[in-house]
Write a protein that holds these residues in place. Structure first.
Motif, short mmCIF file in Angstrom:
data_model
loop_
_atom_site.label_atom_id
_atom_site.label_comp_id
_atom_site.label_asym_id
_atom_site.label_seq_id
_atom_site.Cartn_x
_atom_site.Cartn_y
_atom_site.Cartn_z
N ASN A 80 -7.05 5.50 -1.21
CA ASN A 80 -7.73 6.50 -0.27
C ASN A 80 -7.52 5.99 1.08
O ASN A 80 -7.77 6.57 2.15
N ARG A 81 -7.87 4.45 1.18
CA ARG A 81 -7.74 3.91 2.38
C ARG A 81 -6.82 4.25 3.30
O ARG A 81 -6.73 4.66 4.57
N GLY A 82 -5.65 4.14 2.72
CA GLY A 82 -4.39 4.38 3.19
C GLY A 82 -3.99 5.89 3.40
O GLY A 82 -3.28 6.74 4.50
N ARG A 83 -4.61 6.83 2.67
CA ARG A 83 -4.20 8.35 2.60
C ARG A 83 -5.07 8.74 3.44
O ARG A 83 -4.44 9.76 4.22
N TYR A 84 -6.26 8.30 3.79
CA TYR A 84 -6.77 8.96 4.97
C TYR A 84 -6.89 7.93 6.35
O TYR A 84 -7.74 8.17 7.00
N GLY A 85 -6.00 6.96 6.42
CA GLY A 85 -6.03 5.98 7.51
C GLY A 85 -6.12 6.58 8.80
O GLY A 85 -6.69 6.28 9.61
N PRO A 114 0.87 -1.11 -0.13
CA PRO A 114 0.00 0.13 0.12
C PRO A 114 0.87 1.28 0.12
O PRO A 114 1.75 1.52 0.80
N TYR A 115 0.57 2.22 -0.80
CA TYR A 115 1.47 3.34 -0.96
C TYR A 115 1.53 4.10 0.12
O TYR A 115 2.60 4.50 0.54
N TYR A 116 0.33 4.69 0.93
CA TYR A 116 0.50 5.41 1.96
C TYR A 116 1.13 4.72 3.36
O TYR A 116 1.26 5.37 4.15
N LYS A 117 1.29 3.46 3.45
CA LYS A 117 1.93 2.57 4.38
C LYS A 117 3.14 3.11 4.69
O LYS A 117 3.62 3.24 5.86
N ASN A 127 4.99 5.71 2.46
CA ASN A 127 5.47 6.72 1.66
C ASN A 127 6.06 7.78 2.63
O ASN A 127 6.76 8.59 1.91
N GLN A 128 5.77 7.78 3.99
CA GLN A 128 6.47 8.93 4.79
C GLN A 128 7.94 8.65 4.61
O GLN A 128 8.87 9.59 4.88
N ARG A 129 8.65 7.35 4.33
CA ARG A 129 9.99 7.01 4.57
C ARG A 129 10.43 7.80 3.19
O ARG A 129 11.85 8.10 3.46
N TRP A 130 10.04 7.98 1.96
CA TRP A 130 10.74 8.28 1.03
C TRP A 130 10.20 9.72 0.50
O TRP A 130 10.79 10.37 -0.45
N THR A 131 9.20 10.37 1.04
CA THR A 131 8.44 11.39 0.28
C THR A 131 9.39 12.47 0.45
O THR A 131 9.64 13.38 -0.63
#
Lengths: 267, 315
Positions: B124-129, A83-86, A88-92
């Motif tokens: 979006n599930r992860g974006r707004y998780g 999952p991207y947002y899991k 992404n904070q590491r590389w953003t």
């Protein structure tokens, strides 16, 4: 009370996350190194006259950007499996810095892969978000879950670009290139006008965009100093600047361009 | 060109009030020289930034809606937990008033989840998780409810099924209400539950919720000991304390071991919750100790002798 399978399942997932994180961190470390090198190469722009960009600066810049692109693609391949947002904070932050180096390189006339259409490098070109994605070979702003360049990362890189160009305007004058300073001033003010269109929330992006006004103030101070001492470039040179800038703007795929605000920047 | 420019500027002015002063300044400056074209604040990058503005506005609006729903879910979950704290013993069946309140609150939560579920799909599930912080509170409530019924920790899979069921039921209830509101009862929307968008908690939501569950178990243990003079367990009323049946002290200790054995994380919230969990376990352990030691001083149910007013002294 607790089913042993629950513990085993959560433990396995947590350990898998740790392994993925380690793998991503290795690639991010490579990216960080490549970005630092590219920024170092680009910092030579402050001591290189504009006429010598193609010969002395851009080849090294393009080579550094190529290394960044390779690392970003490798990172994208690994990251797209999760999952991207899991993670992404590491590389953003490092990706933002990489985007900034690409934007600055293109502004100076570099990133040779893009210039298939024209052999002549043009100073003052701003890459769009899609063009940045094309340079790196990764998608931008998608709705399915995969590695991509987010709009916030691009905008953050734009703010860094204004800071760097503000510094370049001053150093260009030191090297005797007042015309470049004038061009930078116009460009930074155009970007600032664009940023003012955004309805920003109180998040990290707003903090960055709020800093753009200091870059505007800086470049206006440079122009003021030039105007005060009669060091502004001649009118015919300004005319050439307009023509080149128009070509550059059309190349930037910006439609409905209004008349340039040359009067404001040349009192 | 000029008319389009004017119209576009007016549109911008409506969208962003901050543009008006710029226009006034430009008008004032361009007044002296005779200029046929109207002044404009557009430049080569205006169109690009307008696209960015629309994109960011949609993102912020979506985020705001999820934050609002999340706050309501948090408040409702806390109300459920307060109702559950009025339960006096661990038993498969809850008291009727508590059961009805819990059911009603879960229904409201289901409608809230159904409202934001379409916007929480895919990436979006992860974006707004992180924004959906109400999910932690909801999992705390669901795990506490399950514990009070069965004295067992709800598994992540069962929790996910329950939350998904809340979304489906909430959507059905929501659609019914919407139909009634519009008065179009003839509109037969096919209620295909298979296609209804769902929100499922992720592992982080579950673990944070179970951390919080330990706090509620500590409160429940304290209340139960104070009101019933014994440690909470699912044994019969006549159960003795001679090692038969599991008590809440053992459950708390098991929960503590559970989190210690998991691979440790280094973020701040994990450390804080781990510390809080250990504090709760120690409180409940002291509770068990006190009941064991002081409780042994007298037989169960014993009361001090109270001589009757009218009677003579006992022999």
């Amino acid at each position: 009370m607790i089913n042993p399978r629950v513990f085993e399942s959560l433990k396995a997932k947590a350990e898998q996350d740790l392994a993925v994180r380690a793998q991503l961190d290795a690639l991010i470390e490579d990216l960080e190194r490549n970005v630092a090198y590219a920024q170092g190469v680009l910092s030579r722009v402050h001591s290189t006259p504009r006429a010598r960009y193609p010969a002395a600066l851009l080849p090294a810049v393009d080579a550094a950007v190529a290394d960044e692109v390779a690392t970003v693609r490798a990172l994208g391949d690994v990251a797209s499996a999760h999952p991207y947002y899991k993670f992404n904070q590491r590389w953003t932050r490092h990706l933002q810095d990489a985007i900034f180096t690409v934007l600055l390189a293109a502004w100076l006339g570099g990133v040779a892969a893009l210039d298939n259409e024209s052999t002549k490098p043009a100073v003052g070109r701003l890459l769009t978000l899609e063009e940045v994605g094309a340079v790196f070979g990764v998608p931008v702003e998608i709705d399915h879950d995969a590695f991509h360049i987010a709009l916030e990362e691009y905008l953050s890189a734009l703010t860094a670009l204004t800071d760097e160009l503000g510094r370049l305007a001053m150093n260009a004058v030191t090297l005797g290139d007042g015309e470049l300073a004038v061009r930078i001033s116009r460009f930074v003010k155009d970007l600032h006008a664009g940023f003012q269109l955004l309805n920003l929330k109180n998040d990290f992006l707003r903090k960055k965009v709020d800093g753009v006004k200091y870059a505007v103030k800086k470049v206006e101070g440079v122009i003021y100093d030039l105007a005060l001492r009669g060091l502004l470039p001649a009118a015919d040179t300004a005319a050439e600047t307009k023509d080149e800038e128009s070509a550059s703007k059309s190349a930037a795929a910006a439609s409905d361009a209004g008349p340039a605000d040359s009067k404001m920047s040349e009192p | 060109m000029a008319p389009e420019g004017k119209r576009r500027w007016q549109a911008d002015s409506n969208g962003a009030a901050g543009d008006a002063p710029d226009h006034k300044k430009m008008a004032r400056r361009t007044g002296p020289p005779p200029t046929a074209a109207a002044p404009t604040v557009r430049n080569a990058y205006t169109a690009m930034f307008e696209g960015f503005r629309d994109h960011l506005d949609a993102h912020h609006d979506r985020r705001e809606r999820i934050v609002k729903a999340s706050r309501d879910i948090t408040a409702l979950s806390k109300k459920i937990i307060f109702a559950l704290q009025r339960v006096r013993r661990i038993h498969p069946e809850l008291p009727r008033d508590v059961d009805s309140e819990v059911t009603r609150r879960l229904g409201e939560i289901g409608r809230l989840l159904a409202g934001i579920a379409p916007e929480m799909q895919g990436i979006n599930r992860g974006r707004y998780g992180r924004v959906l912080f109400g999910m932690e509170e909801l999992l705390e409530a669901l795990t506490f409810l399950h514990y009070l019924r069965h004295q067992v920790l709800l598994s992540p899979d069962e929790a996910a099924e329950q939350v998904a069921a809340l979304c489906v039921e909430g959507r059905a209830t929501k659609d019914t209400k919407d139909t009634k509101d519009t008065g179009d009862t003839g509109d037969g929307e096919s209620q295909n539950d298979e296609d209804a968008p769902r929100i499922v908690p992720d592992d982080n939501d579950f673990l944070m919720g179970v951390f919080d569950l330990s706090g509620e178990m500590m409160r429940f243990a304290t209340t139960s000991a104070a009101l019933r003079g014994e440690l909470a367990s699912d044994g019969g009323d006549g159960a003795d304390q001679s090692g038969q049946g599991r008590t809440i002290v053992g459950d708390m200790q098991e929960l503590d071991s559970f989190f210690r054995m998991l691979p440790q994380r280094h973020d701040k919230s994990w450390k804080i919750k781990t510390q809080t969990l250990q504090t709760s376990v120690q409180k409940v352990e002291r509770l068990g100790y006190d009941l064991r030691v002081r409780g042994s001083e007298r037989p169960k149910g014993w009361m001090p002798d109270v001589p009757e007013a009218g009677e003579a002294g006992t022999p």
